[in-house]
Design a protein around this motif. Structure first.
Motif, short mmCIF file in Angstrom:
data_model
loop_
_atom_site.label_atom_id
_atom_site.label_comp_id
_atom_site.label_asym_id
_atom_site.label_seq_id
_atom_site.Cartn_x
_atom_site.Cartn_y
_atom_site.Cartn_z
N GLY A 185 0.78 -1.22 0.00
CA GLY A 185 0.00 0.00 0.00
C GLY A 185 0.81 1.28 0.00
N ASN A 186 1.97 1.29 0.71
CA ASN A 186 2.79 2.50 0.73
C ASN A 186 4.25 2.10 0.64
N LYS A 187 5.14 3.08 0.66
CA LYS A 187 6.56 2.80 0.43
C LYS A 187 7.14 1.88 1.48
N ASN A 188 6.93 2.15 2.78
CA ASN A 188 7.54 1.35 3.82
C ASN A 188 7.03 -0.09 3.81
N ILE A 189 5.73 -0.25 3.65
CA ILE A 189 5.14 -1.58 3.61
C ILE A 189 5.62 -2.34 2.37
N THR A 190 5.78 -1.65 1.24
CA THR A 190 6.25 -2.30 0.02
C THR A 190 7.68 -2.80 0.19
N LEU A 191 8.51 -2.02 0.88
CA LEU A 191 9.88 -2.47 1.14
C LEU A 191 9.88 -3.70 2.05
N GLU A 192 9.00 -3.74 3.04
CA GLU A 192 8.89 -4.92 3.89
C GLU A 192 8.47 -6.14 3.07
N THR A 193 7.51 -5.94 2.18
CA THR A 193 7.04 -7.03 1.33
C THR A 193 8.14 -7.51 0.40
N ASN A 194 8.89 -6.57 -0.16
CA ASN A 194 10.01 -6.94 -1.03
C ASN A 194 11.01 -7.82 -0.28
N ALA A 195 11.34 -7.45 0.96
CA ALA A 195 12.29 -8.23 1.76
C ALA A 195 11.75 -9.63 2.05
N LYS A 196 10.48 -9.71 2.45
CA LYS A 196 9.87 -11.01 2.73
C LYS A 196 9.86 -11.90 1.49
N MET A 197 9.45 -11.32 0.37
CA MET A 197 9.33 -12.10 -0.85
C MET A 197 10.69 -12.61 -1.32
N LEU A 198 11.72 -11.77 -1.20
CA LEU A 198 13.08 -12.22 -1.56
C LEU A 198 13.48 -13.42 -0.70
N GLY A 199 13.17 -13.37 0.59
CA GLY A 199 13.48 -14.48 1.46
C GLY A 199 12.77 -15.76 1.06
N PHE A 200 11.47 -15.64 0.73
CA PHE A 200 10.71 -16.82 0.30
C PHE A 200 11.27 -17.40 -0.99
N LEU A 201 11.57 -16.52 -1.95
CA LEU A 201 12.07 -16.99 -3.24
C LEU A 201 13.43 -17.65 -3.11
N LYS A 202 14.26 -17.11 -2.21
CA LYS A 202 15.56 -17.72 -1.97
C LYS A 202 15.39 -19.12 -1.41
N GLU A 203 14.45 -19.30 -0.48
CA GLU A 203 14.19 -20.62 0.11
C GLU A 203 13.64 -21.58 -0.94
N ASP A 204 12.74 -21.09 -1.80
CA ASP A 204 12.09 -21.96 -2.79
C ASP A 204 13.06 -22.40 -3.89
N SER A 205 14.01 -21.53 -4.23
CA SER A 205 14.98 -21.80 -5.31
C SER A 205 14.29 -22.09 -6.64
N LEU A 206 13.12 -21.46 -6.86
CA LEU A 206 12.37 -21.69 -8.10
C LEU A 206 12.61 -20.59 -9.14
N GLU A 207 13.17 -19.46 -8.73
CA GLU A 207 13.44 -18.36 -9.65
C GLU A 207 14.90 -17.98 -9.57
N GLN A 208 15.45 -17.59 -10.73
CA GLN A 208 16.81 -17.06 -10.74
C GLN A 208 16.74 -15.59 -10.34
N LEU A 209 17.25 -15.28 -9.17
CA LEU A 209 17.11 -13.93 -8.63
C LEU A 209 18.20 -12.99 -9.12
N ILE A 210 19.37 -13.52 -9.43
CA ILE A 210 20.49 -12.67 -9.88
C ILE A 210 20.83 -13.07 -11.31
N ASP A 211 20.60 -12.18 -12.26
CA ASP A 211 20.78 -12.50 -13.67
C ASP A 211 22.25 -12.77 -13.98
N SER A 212 22.47 -13.74 -14.84
CA SER A 212 23.84 -14.13 -15.17
C SER A 212 24.59 -13.07 -15.97
N SER A 213 23.87 -12.09 -16.51
CA SER A 213 24.50 -11.07 -17.34
C SER A 213 25.04 -9.87 -16.55
#
Length: 339
Positions: free
Chosen positions: A226-254
């Motif tokens: 909804g706002n900047k601070n909450i979006t940053l919290e969501t970004n941090a949480k989502m990065l953590g989940f994606l890292k655990e899942d290992s289903l997406e390449q988070l850092i591009d090889s290029s």
């Protein structure tokens, strides 16, 4: 199965980032909010999606690029994209009715300002499922009231006395969404408004009055944007989940690293260059950015942006920005220059 996504709002609480990009298309952990939401719903449903209907606002803001992005999203899930326009901001019920031709058969309605993590099966005995999240402070939310059979019998907005700890998150399943359409049409015809708007809850309450069975589907995580601070919290949480899942390449090889370090979890897009820089943890950087002589943590940076000589924490920076300075907690929209 269909998914109906009302997303006509301008996202005023997320300005300046939503001034040039509709809020649902602002990326979190490397993907637009609405893309992540729809894909996560499709995973929970565990069945083919035949159509995704998007309800957009003014074509001058939700233009052809938005339509193309949403069409690609639907097609990536094997579904047809339908595009509708809500010509006036007249509430959640009005937004749903803007997609009237698509309101038939089983459907999920999801408002595009939230992300979820969930794993449950839809109850086959239910006429509808309202997705909820257990919260510590239910008095701050709209919550569901349950009977002894665990059926939802009432929706209560910000209760002063305890009703339940299950907050409504804005995602709904209907075994036949045409029933909701019928009830919302009655609301429109009778001009029943709350707060000057036509609300989905009024249609749902009429369904309950007719004896329709409503159940809960409780999500594990409910993340707001909804706002900047909450979006940053969501970004941090989502990065953590994606890292655990290992289903997406988070850092591009290029990406190019010159005397630089990445502290994961982070998302870094295609073609980005890091020079004499430390990034992370919990940082998302879009494509074709250049970051030099900087330290960045807990931040979200979009595409084609240049940052030098910066020490940033809890920063949210838009597209095509040029930033050179020593500010820390900042929020910069698209095409800004701070030197």
């Amino acid at each position: 199965m269909k998914i109906i996504v009302p997303m006509a709002g301008r996202g005023s609480r997320l300005r300046p980032h939503s001034l040039t990009v509709p809020k649902p298309l602002i990326p979190v952990a490397g993907q637009p909010i609405v893309h992540r939401l729809v894909k996560d719903i499709a995973k929970v449903l565990k069945q083919p999606i035949e159509e995704i209907a998007f309800v957009l606002g003014d074509p001058a803001f939700f233009g052809e690029e938005v339509v193309e992005s949403l069409t690609e999203l639907a097609e990536s899930l094997g579904a047809k994209a339908s595009i509708y326009r809500q010509d006036q901001p007249l509430g959640t019920g009005h937004a749903i009715m803007s997609a009237k031709p698509s309101l038939s058969g089983p459907a999920v309605i999801a408002y595009a300002d939230t992300l979820i993590r969930a794993e449950f099966d839809l109850d086959p005995t239910a006429d509808s499922v309202i997705w909820t999240k257990r919260v510590a402070n239910p008095e701050a939310y709209g919550v569901v009231k349950l009977n002894d059979d665990k059926n939802i019998v009432e929706l209560v907005e910000k209760p002063e006395n305890f009703v339940s700890d299950q907050a409504v998150i804005g995602i709904y399943y209907f075994k036949d969404v045409a029933v909701l359409k019928e009830k919302l049409q009655e609301i429109l015809d009778e001009n029943i408004m709350n707060g000057g708007e036509y609300q989905i809850n009024d249609g749902i309450k009429r369904m309950m009055a007719d004896g329709r069975i409503f159940k809960t589907g409780t999500v594990d995580e409910w993340m707001d944007c909804g706002n900047k601070n909450i979006t940053l919290e969501t970004n941090a949480k989502m990065l953590g989940f994606l890292k655990e899942d290992s289903l997406e390449q988070l850092i591009d090889s290029s990406i190019v690293l010159e005397n630089s370090k990445i502290i994961e979890p982070c998302f870094i897009g295609k073609g980005t260059i890091l020079k004499n820089t430390t990034v992370g943890p919990h940082v998302s950087i879009g494509k074709d950015c250049v970051i030099e002589n900087s330290t960045i943590t807990n931040s979200l940076i979009q595409n084609n942006t240049s940052i030098i000589n910066a020490k940033l924490d809890e920063a949210m920076i838009g597209n095509h920005v040029k930033y050179n300075g020593e500010f820390t907690k900042i929020s910069i929209g698209d095409y800004s220059v701070i030197e």
